[in-house]
Design a protein around this motif. Structure first.
Motif, PDB file in Angstrom:
ATOM      1  N   LEU A   1      76.421 -18.356  86.826  1.00 59.47           N
ATOM      2  CA  LEU A   1      77.144 -18.902  87.987  1.00 59.47           C
ATOM      3  C   LEU A   1      77.385 -20.397  87.793  1.00 59.47           C
ATOM      4  O   LEU A   1      76.470 -21.210  87.964  1.00 59.47           O
ATOM      5  N   HIS A   2      78.622 -20.738  87.471  1.00 57.07           N
ATOM      6  CA  HIS A   2      78.952 -22.129  87.154  1.00 57.07           C
ATOM      7  C   HIS A   2      79.964 -22.732  88.125  1.00 57.07           C
ATOM      8  O   HIS A   2      80.336 -23.900  87.978  1.00 57.07           O
ATOM      9  N   SER A   3      80.425 -21.967  89.089  1.00 60.71           N
ATOM     10  CA  SER A   3      81.408 -22.451  90.067  1.00 60.71           C
ATOM     11  C   SER A   3      80.783 -22.444  91.453  1.00 60.71           C
ATOM     12  O   SER A   3      79.795 -21.757  91.713  1.00 60.71           O
ATOM     13  N   ASP A   4      81.384 -23.220  92.360  1.00 61.00           N
ATOM     14  CA  ASP A   4      80.905 -23.258  93.744  1.00 61.00           C
ATOM     15  C   ASP A   4      82.092 -23.197  94.696  1.00 61.00           C
ATOM     16  O   ASP A   4      82.843 -24.161  94.812  1.00 61.00           O
ATOM     17  N   PRO A   5      82.300 -22.046  95.359  1.00 59.31           N
ATOM     18  CA  PRO A   5      81.496 -20.823  95.293  1.00 59.31           C
ATOM     19  C   PRO A   5      81.738 -20.074  93.985  1.00 59.31           C
ATOM     20  O   PRO A   5      82.751 -20.287  93.313  1.00 59.31           O
ATOM     21  N   PRO A   6      80.800 -19.191  93.612  1.00 57.39           N
ATOM     22  CA  PRO A   6      80.945 -18.460  92.345  1.00 57.39           C
ATOM     23  C   PRO A   6      82.195 -17.593  92.337  1.00 57.39           C
ATOM     24  O   PRO A   6      82.597 -17.031  93.363  1.00 57.39           O
ATOM     25  N   ARG A   7      82.807 -17.497  91.181  1.00 55.84           N
ATOM     26  CA  ARG A   7      83.958 -16.612  91.020  1.00 55.84           C
ATOM     27  C   ARG A   7      83.486 -15.155  90.930  1.00 55.84           C
ATOM     28  O   ARG A   7      82.343 -14.864  90.557  1.00 55.84           O
ATOM     29  N   GLY A   8      84.403 -14.258  91.233  1.00 55.37           N
ATOM     30  CA  GLY A   8      84.072 -12.834  91.177  1.00 55.37           C
ATOM     31  C   GLY A   8      83.611 -12.395  89.804  1.00 55.37           C
ATOM     32  O   GLY A   8      82.690 -11.584  89.662  1.00 55.37           O
ATOM     33  N   GLY A   9      84.236 -12.949  88.763  1.00 54.17           N
ATOM     34  CA  GLY A   9      83.849 -12.585  87.400  1.00 54.17           C
ATOM     35  C   GLY A   9      82.446 -13.044  87.054  1.00 54.17           C
ATOM     36  O   GLY A   9      81.734 -12.376  86.289  1.00 54.17           O
ATOM     37  N   GLU A  10      82.021 -14.161  87.627  1.00 52.10           N
ATOM     38  CA  GLU A  10      80.671 -14.655  87.372  1.00 52.10           C
ATOM     39  C   GLU A  10      79.627 -13.736  88.010  1.00 52.10           C
ATOM     40  O   GLU A  10      78.594 -13.429  87.402  1.00 52.10           O
ATOM     41  N   VAL A  11      79.913 -13.299  89.227  1.00 49.31           N
ATOM     42  CA  VAL A  11      78.984 -12.375  89.891  1.00 49.31           C
ATOM     43  C   VAL A  11      78.946 -11.040  89.159  1.00 49.31           C
ATOM     44  O   VAL A  11      77.885 -10.421  89.006  1.00 49.31           O
ATOM     45  N   ARG A  12      80.118 -10.591  88.671  1.00 48.03           N
ATOM     46  CA  ARG A  12      80.137  -9.340  87.891  1.00 48.03           C
ATOM     47  C   ARG A  12      79.283  -9.483  86.643  1.00 48.03           C
ATOM     48  O   ARG A  12      78.619  -8.522  86.213  1.00 48.03           O
ATOM     49  N   ALA A  13      79.283 -10.671  86.041  1.00 51.09           N
ATOM     50  CA  ALA A  13      78.468 -10.885  84.842  1.00 51.09           C
ATOM     51  C   ALA A  13      76.987 -10.729  85.159  1.00 51.09           C
ATOM     52  O   ALA A  13      76.219 -10.179  84.352  1.00 51.09           O
ATOM     53  N   VAL A  14      76.571 -11.205  86.330  1.00 47.13           N
ATOM     54  CA  VAL A  14      75.177 -11.021  86.749  1.00 47.13           C
ATOM     55  C   VAL A  14      74.876  -9.530  86.888  1.00 47.13           C
ATOM     56  O   VAL A  14      73.868  -9.024  86.374  1.00 47.13           O
ATOM     57  N   ARG A  15      75.769  -8.804  87.572  1.00 51.82           N
ATOM     58  CA  ARG A  15      75.562  -7.383  87.795  1.00 51.82           C
ATOM     59  C   ARG A  15      75.495  -6.627  86.466  1.00 51.82           C
ATOM     60  O   ARG A  15      74.625  -5.755  86.275  1.00 51.82           O
ATOM     61  N   GLU A  16      76.381  -6.945  85.547  1.00 48.53           N
ATOM     62  CA  GLU A  16      76.400  -6.253  84.258  1.00 48.53           C
ATOM     63  C   GLU A  16      75.136  -6.540  83.453  1.00 48.53           C
ATOM     64  O   GLU A  16      74.625  -5.663  82.747  1.00 48.53           O
ATOM     65  N   THR A  17      74.620  -7.771  83.555  1.00 48.55           N
ATOM     66  CA  THR A  17      73.373  -8.109  82.863  1.00 48.55           C
ATOM     67  C   THR A  17      72.219  -7.285  83.403  1.00 48.55           C
ATOM     68  O   THR A  17      71.392  -6.758  82.648  1.00 48.55           O
ATOM     69  N   VAL A  18      72.159  -7.146  84.727  1.00 48.47           N
ATOM     70  CA  VAL A  18      71.104  -6.343  85.353  1.00 48.47           C
ATOM     71  C   VAL A  18      71.231  -4.885  84.944  1.00 48.47           C
ATOM     72  O   VAL A  18      70.242  -4.231  84.562  1.00 48.47           O
ATOM     73  N   GLN A  19      72.420  -4.345  85.007  1.00 49.23           N
ATOM     74  CA  GLN A  19      72.627  -2.940  84.669  1.00 49.23           C
ATOM     75  C   GLN A  19      72.236  -2.652  83.227  1.00 49.23           C
ATOM     76  O   GLN A  19      71.580  -1.640  82.930  1.00 49.23           O
ATOM     77  N   ALA A  20      72.628  -3.544  82.319  1.00 44.60           N
ATOM     78  CA  ALA A  20      72.315  -3.325  80.911  1.00 44.60           C
ATOM     79  C   ALA A  20      70.813  -3.388  80.649  1.00 44.60           C
ATOM     80  O   ALA A  20      70.270  -2.607  79.855  1.00 44.60           O
TER      81      ALA A  20
END
Length: 509
Positions: free
Chosen positions: A169-188
């Protein structure tokens, strides 16, 4: 009886002071303190804790020590989690801070952290026959499965809220792609372990941690006011998903105005995203929030240890315990030194050394009382201990036995027995020999808990032509130094003593 426990996390550190009256009584919290140490932001490029992080840790533990002392608790049991666990210099920092403050942070594994958190949560909300707990910290996410009180399976993954914020998360507010990256990391990370923690129809899913409490506060809020307590509140995973979308769309300054997020605005998006992704991946539909977590589990475990210890005491050893409590001794340290002393004595006897039948009882009593003199002064407290033991009115011991216990405590530190010591020389020769030999054992046992962490375990004691080899595990660097510094009398009485330390230093791994 009063105890103090604390946990040092990536984002914050917490102290809990509690009291139990009578056998089987419920603990009553006397005081609590939260310190936002934020060690996760004090790591250099190599992952080492910086001097600033060490300063924050030192100051937090000093506050904990002072608050516990004001409450009449001699010692704080401190466990350190992800930040120190993963820092290459974590053990070094823990040893240095422990020596300076007198409170040693014991670094525990993610699995041990999960077990204790499960224990704390199980005493905070109602667990069923099958439960899955998710505990989110700043550096890691623990998954724990178990029954009504105890964990049976624990998994720790590097998916903490601070870690995921920094990674994605490098933006404020976070971009949708950044949040998806968090979700994908958790899923993997979770996918290979799904079957271990997938809930069944009757499984209760529990969330603990500051992030979970923040989510519950936000979801249960009415307008700008959140509830005073969120323990035991239940929500759907869909509701958590809606809360994630709400906070994701706001900049940090506006997130900080929401109920429950005042001090968590910078990491809450990642925290909510991690929990929501994990719950969806597991197939959970609802969850319950527990305010009980690691430190509550530490408290329960410490009380259970003490109860088990007390129940196994003879009437005269109960008198020793009552005397130690009266003089404000550190009961956890006394219990640990007594256990180590008995193990060392058993090892000596197994190797052919002869002791009279009374030796074990005298040594146990001296271990329980060796530091009572600190109520008078730290300086020369071994001499103060001997005086207090002589005049404490110990029940069940003869005058001779009380004198032997007093002299054992007298020689647990500083000078060993000498011909120039009149009280020692007043003993019959056989008793002088017994005091010297048992004091040698007590000094080594006390050194092996120099950190007061209570984690050293004796694994073997053997003798060969070169002397003795003592195998231990769980010893901190400070414990090793303590034992080596106090092996002088052992060498005089039994021969040279070498220490063999079995890893891991990080406990519970």
């Amino acid at each position: 009886m009063r105890v103090a426990v604390a946990d040092v996390g990536t984002n914050s550190s917490h102290l809990l002071i509690a009291e139990v009256r009578g056998e089987g009584g419920e603990p009553r919290v006397l005081d609590a303190l939260k310190d936002r140490t934020r060690l996760g932001e004090c790591l250099d490029a190599a992952g080492n804790l910086t001097p600033e992080g060490e300063r924050r840790l030192r100051e937090a533990l000093t506050r904990f020590r002072d608050l516990a002392g004001a409450a009449g608790v001699a010692e704080v049991q401190v466990y350190a989690t992800s930040a120190l666990r993963e820092a290459p210099n974590g053990p070094e920092v823990a040893a240095r801070v422990g020596a300076e403050v007198g409170v040693y942070p014991v670094i525990i594994s993610g699995e041990r952290e999960g077990e204790l958190t499960y224990l704390g949560a199980a005493h905070s909300v109602e667990f069923g026959t099958d439960n899955v707990l998710l505990d989110l910290g700043g550096g890691s996410l623990e998954f724990v499965r178990g029954g009504p009180e105890r964990a049976s399976d624990v998994l720790s993954l590097p998916l903490g809220a601070i870690r995921m914020t920094r990674a994605h998360l490098h933006s404020d507010p976070p971009r949708g792609g950044e949040v998806r990256a968090v979700r994908e990391t958790v899923q993997a990370a979770l996918r290979p372990h799904l079957e271990r923690f997938r809930p069944g129809p009757d499984t209760r899913v529990i969330l603990s941690s500051g992030t979970a409490e923040a989510a519950a506060t936000l979801l249960a809020a009415r307008g700008d006011e959140g509830p005073e307590r969120v323990n035991g509140l239940s929500f759907t995973v869909a509701e958590l998903g809606a809360a994630l979308e709400r906070v994701r769309s706001l900049p940090a300054a506006r997130r900080a105005r929401l109920p429950g997020l005042e001090r968590r605005a910078d990491t809450v998006v990642a925290g909510f995203a991690v929990l929501h992704a994990a719950l969806e991946e597991l197939g959970a539909q609802t969850f319950t929030v527990s305010e009980g977590a690691l430190r509550e589990g530490m408290l329960i475990e410490e009380l259970e240890r003490t109860a088990a210890y007390v129940s196994g005491l003879s009437p005269r050893q109960r008198s020793v315990l009552a005397t130690a409590e009266r003089f404000g001794a550190n009961l956890g340290h006394a219990r640990q030194v007594a256990a180590l002393s008995r193990d060392l004595l058993a090892g000596l006897e197994a190797a052919g050394e002869s002791f009279p039948p009374e030796a074990r009882s005298l040594l146990t009593a001296a271990a329980g009382l060796h530091e009572v003199g600190q109520i008078v002064a730290q300086s020369s407290h071994h001499k103060h201990s001997a005086y207090l033991i002589r005049h404490a009115g110990l029940r069940g011991f003869s005058p001779r036995e009380i004198e032997l216990i007093a002299q054992l405590a007298r020689y647990h530190r500083k000078s060993p027995p000498k011909p120039s010591h009149p009280e020692f020389m007043a003993l019959p020769p056989a008793d002088r020999a017994l005091v010297s030999r048992l004091a040698a054992v007590l000094r080594v046992a006390d050194g092996l808990d120099r950190s007061h962490a209570g984690q050293t375990r004796v694994r073997h004691l053997g003798r060969d032509a070169g002397g003795w080899t003592l195998g231990v595990e769980g010893a901190t660097p400070l414990d090793r130094e303590g034992m080596e510094a106090k092996a002088d009398l052992w060498t005089r009485e039994f021969g040279p003593l070498r220490l063999a330390v079995a890893e891991p230093v990080i406990l519970g791994a």
